[in-house]
Design a protein around this motif. Structure first.
Motif, PDB file in Angstrom:
ATOM      1  N   ARG A 185       0.847  -1.112  -0.043  1.00  0.00           N
ATOM      2  CA  ARG A 185      -0.041   0.133   0.056  1.00  0.00           C
ATOM      3  C   ARG A 185       1.012   1.278   0.090  1.00  0.00           C
ATOM      4  O   ARG A 185       0.713   2.167  -1.013  1.00  0.00           O
ATOM      5  N   ARG A 186       1.835   1.288   0.758  1.00  0.00           N
ATOM      6  CA  ARG A 186       2.765   2.443   1.092  1.00  0.00           C
ATOM      7  C   ARG A 186       3.462   2.862  -0.145  1.00  0.00           C
ATOM      8  O   ARG A 186       3.406   4.038  -0.734  1.00  0.00           O
ATOM      9  N   HIS A 187       3.886   1.885  -0.916  1.00  0.00           N
ATOM     10  CA  HIS A 187       4.718   1.916  -1.992  1.00  0.00           C
ATOM     11  C   HIS A 187       3.753   2.581  -3.340  1.00  0.00           C
ATOM     12  O   HIS A 187       4.309   3.200  -3.823  1.00  0.00           O
ATOM     13  N   ILE A 188       2.673   1.702  -3.348  1.00  0.00           N
ATOM     14  CA  ILE A 188       1.874   2.203  -4.709  1.00  0.00           C
ATOM     15  C   ILE A 188       1.232   3.498  -4.239  1.00  0.00           C
ATOM     16  O   ILE A 188       1.245   4.182  -5.390  1.00  0.00           O
ATOM     17  N   MET A 189       1.042   4.041  -3.234  1.00  0.00           N
ATOM     18  CA  MET A 189       0.601   5.465  -3.183  1.00  0.00           C
ATOM     19  C   MET A 189       1.637   6.242  -3.237  1.00  0.00           C
ATOM     20  O   MET A 189       1.245   7.275  -3.785  1.00  0.00           O
ATOM     21  N   ASN A 190       2.790   6.151  -2.730  1.00  0.00           N
ATOM     22  CA  ASN A 190       3.928   6.981  -3.042  1.00  0.00           C
ATOM     23  C   ASN A 190       4.049   7.040  -4.578  1.00  0.00           C
ATOM     24  O   ASN A 190       4.418   7.981  -5.232  1.00  0.00           O
ATOM     25  N   LEU A 191       3.960   5.896  -5.513  1.00  0.00           N
ATOM     26  CA  LEU A 191       4.195   5.916  -6.769  1.00  0.00           C
ATOM     27  C   LEU A 191       2.976   6.727  -7.486  1.00  0.00           C
ATOM     28  O   LEU A 191       3.458   7.363  -8.363  1.00  0.00           O
ATOM     29  N   ALA A 192       1.906   6.662  -7.002  1.00  0.00           N
ATOM     30  CA  ALA A 192       0.754   7.445  -7.280  1.00  0.00           C
ATOM     31  C   ALA A 192       1.137   8.877  -7.228  1.00  0.00           C
ATOM     32  O   ALA A 192       0.819   9.639  -8.064  1.00  0.00           O
ATOM     33  N   GLU A 193       1.555   9.206  -5.971  1.00  0.00           N
ATOM     34  CA  GLU A 193       1.840  10.762  -5.923  1.00  0.00           C
ATOM     35  C   GLU A 193       2.974  11.078  -7.198  1.00  0.00           C
ATOM     36  O   GLU A 193       2.890  12.161  -7.407  1.00  0.00           O
ATOM     37  N   SER A 194       3.945  10.590  -6.985  1.00  0.00           N
ATOM     38  CA  SER A 194       5.062  10.640  -7.815  1.00  0.00           C
ATOM     39  C   SER A 194       4.287  10.978  -9.422  1.00  0.00           C
ATOM     40  O   SER A 194       4.703  11.731 -10.092  1.00  0.00           O
ATOM     41  N   ALA A 195       3.501   9.876  -9.962  1.00  0.00           N
ATOM     42  CA  ALA A 195       2.854   9.775 -11.129  1.00  0.00           C
ATOM     43  C   ALA A 195       2.002  11.079 -11.373  1.00  0.00           C
ATOM     44  O   ALA A 195       1.948  11.580 -12.620  1.00  0.00           O
ATOM     45  N   LEU A 196       1.251  11.574 -10.161  1.00  0.00           N
ATOM     46  CA  LEU A 196       0.559  12.610 -10.211  1.00  0.00           C
ATOM     47  C   LEU A 196       1.354  14.176 -10.563  1.00  0.00           C
ATOM     48  O   LEU A 196       1.043  14.904 -11.377  1.00  0.00           O
ATOM     49  N   LEU A 197       2.575  14.123  -9.879  1.00  0.00           N
ATOM     50  CA  LEU A 197       3.471  15.155 -10.220  1.00  0.00           C
ATOM     51  C   LEU A 197       3.899  15.183 -11.691  1.00  0.00           C
ATOM     52  O   LEU A 197       4.161  16.375 -12.197  1.00  0.00           O
ATOM     53  N   ASP A 198       4.317  13.952 -12.157  1.00  0.00           N
ATOM     54  CA  ASP A 198       4.631  13.827 -13.552  1.00  0.00           C
ATOM     55  C   ASP A 198       3.889  14.242 -14.497  1.00  0.00           C
ATOM     56  O   ASP A 198       3.915  14.964 -15.488  1.00  0.00           O
ATOM     57  N   ARG A 199       2.204  13.832 -14.271  1.00  0.00           N
ATOM     58  CA  ARG A 199       1.179  14.581 -14.772  1.00  0.00           C
ATOM     59  C   ARG A 199       1.112  16.036 -15.073  1.00  0.00           C
ATOM     60  O   ARG A 199       0.859  16.427 -16.118  1.00  0.00           O
ATOM     61  N   ARG A 200       1.280  16.596 -13.911  1.00  0.00           N
ATOM     62  CA  ARG A 200       1.424  18.065 -13.834  1.00  0.00           C
ATOM     63  C   ARG A 200       2.341  18.660 -14.505  1.00  0.00           C
ATOM     64  O   ARG A 200       2.243  19.613 -15.400  1.00  0.00           O
ATOM     65  N   ARG A 201       3.791  18.126 -14.534  1.00  0.00           N
ATOM     66  CA  ARG A 201       4.748  18.734 -15.353  1.00  0.00           C
ATOM     67  C   ARG A 201       4.529  18.437 -16.694  1.00  0.00           C
ATOM     68  O   ARG A 201       4.942  19.311 -17.724  1.00  0.00           O
TER      69      ARG A 201
END
Length: 332
Positions: A185-201
């Motif tokens: 759970r922790r890792h996939i949520m961290n990956l999701a946060e990173s993917a959301l930042l990439d989506r914005r950039r």
């Protein structure tokens, strides 16, 4: 060949020197004069005998008579210089010939480091031998220190590799769900946060789906938890076979999973889930299905709201009869 050694009294730190002469009397005299508790004198009465000794012994110095039958001292020296094992052994020629100067040129050309004339002054002989014995000991000590340093470097490299592997394994374990092998759970949520930042950039679409196995409690109650675990593992394996990087699957807990799909539109994400559903096979002869809620991230939308919309879509999929997926577009 004359061998005047007594191996029963040999010290492990003993240094060996070789005396080569066709005179047995001179060999005995040289042995008696040069032998010490830590200096072993090897004697050979011919070049052939010397070659046999040198094949088995490491010596600090070779004292070689120039005039010997069959193979003379110069020829023995040339053989030693051509042999890898004896190439670096210092050679002192002992000569009784009158034409010393001319012979010295030949001797130095054959690799001699010094010449001594017969009869040899015992004090000079002893002094020169001690110099080469000490040089040999210094070289040996240096080789041993270098070998120890190499062993330490090798040990440090092995330790560093073991630490890297242990660190990598620890990270893997910290990021991985122990049952299914997918991200926890922790890792996939961290990956999701990173993917959301990439989506914005990068202004690329980002879709995610919450997947839930239908009636999973009934599977556990009917077949046992070991079969339930097998179903969870089979489901994760199947999903991973149907997706490609950068899509990633993680376990949120129980029978609930998060499928992260960077660079994927809502329609494409729905197609991915339909492919997974269409190819799903029973696990251990137990048929099962899953429901999915898909949401596309909006501009500037935090992850919590995207998850909330996906969870709402999953709820509607469950209310709609299960074994289906419901989508939620990004907010305007």
């Amino acid at each position: 060949m004359t061998d005047l050694r007594d191996d029963s009294r040999k010290n492990p730190t003993t240094v060996s020197i070789l005396v080569v002469d066709d005179s047995e009397n001179l060999l005995q005299t040289m042995h008696d004069f040069l032998a010490q508790p830590d200096v072993e004198v090897l004697t050979a009465n011919s070049a052939v005998a010397a070659q046999k000794l040198l094949a088995d012994q490491d010596v600090a110095l070779a004292l070689i008579d120039v005039r010997m039958p069959e193979i003379n001292g110069y020829q023995l020296a040339e053989w030693m210089r051509s042999n890898e094992q004896t190439r670096s052994v210092p050679i002192i020629f002992i000569t009784g010939e009158s034409d010393v100067l001319a012979r010295k040129f030949i001797g130095y050309g054959a690799g001699a480091v010094d010449f001594l004339s017969k009869p040899t002054d015992p004090r000079v002989l002893h002094s020169k031998v001690q110099v080469f014995v000490e040089l040999y000991r210094q070289r040996q000590a240096l080789r041993e220190r270098n070998a120890e340093l190499e062993r330490m470097v090798q040990a440090n490299q092995e330790l560093a590799m073991a630490l890297r592997e242990a660190h990598s394994e620890a990270l893997q374990q910290a990021h991985t769900d122990s049952l299914t092998g997918v991200s926890n759970r922790r890792h996939i949520m961290n990956l999701a946060e990173s993917a959301l930042l990439d989506r914005r950039r990068q202004s690329q679409p980002l879709s995610l789906a919450i997947l839930d196995l239908d009636h999973f409690k009934a599977v556990n109650d009917t077949y046992g938890h070991h079969i339930g675990d097998a179903v969870l593992c089979a489901f994760c394996k199947h999903v991973n076979q149907q997706i490609r990087p950068p899509h990633m699957l993680g376990r949120l807990g129980g029978e609930e999973f998060l499928l992260l799909m960077p660079g994927t539109s809502l329609a494409e994400a729905d197609t991915v889930l339909e492919r997974v559903r269409r190819t799903l096979q029973p696990a251990d002869s137990v048929p099962y299905t899953f429901s999915g809620g898909i949401a596309q991230a909006g501009a500037g939308e935090p992850l919590a709201l995207v998850i909330e919309r996906a969870d709402s879509a999953l709820y509607h999929a469950k209310r709609s009869g299960r074994d289906c997926s419901v989508t939620r577009p990004a907010p305007l």
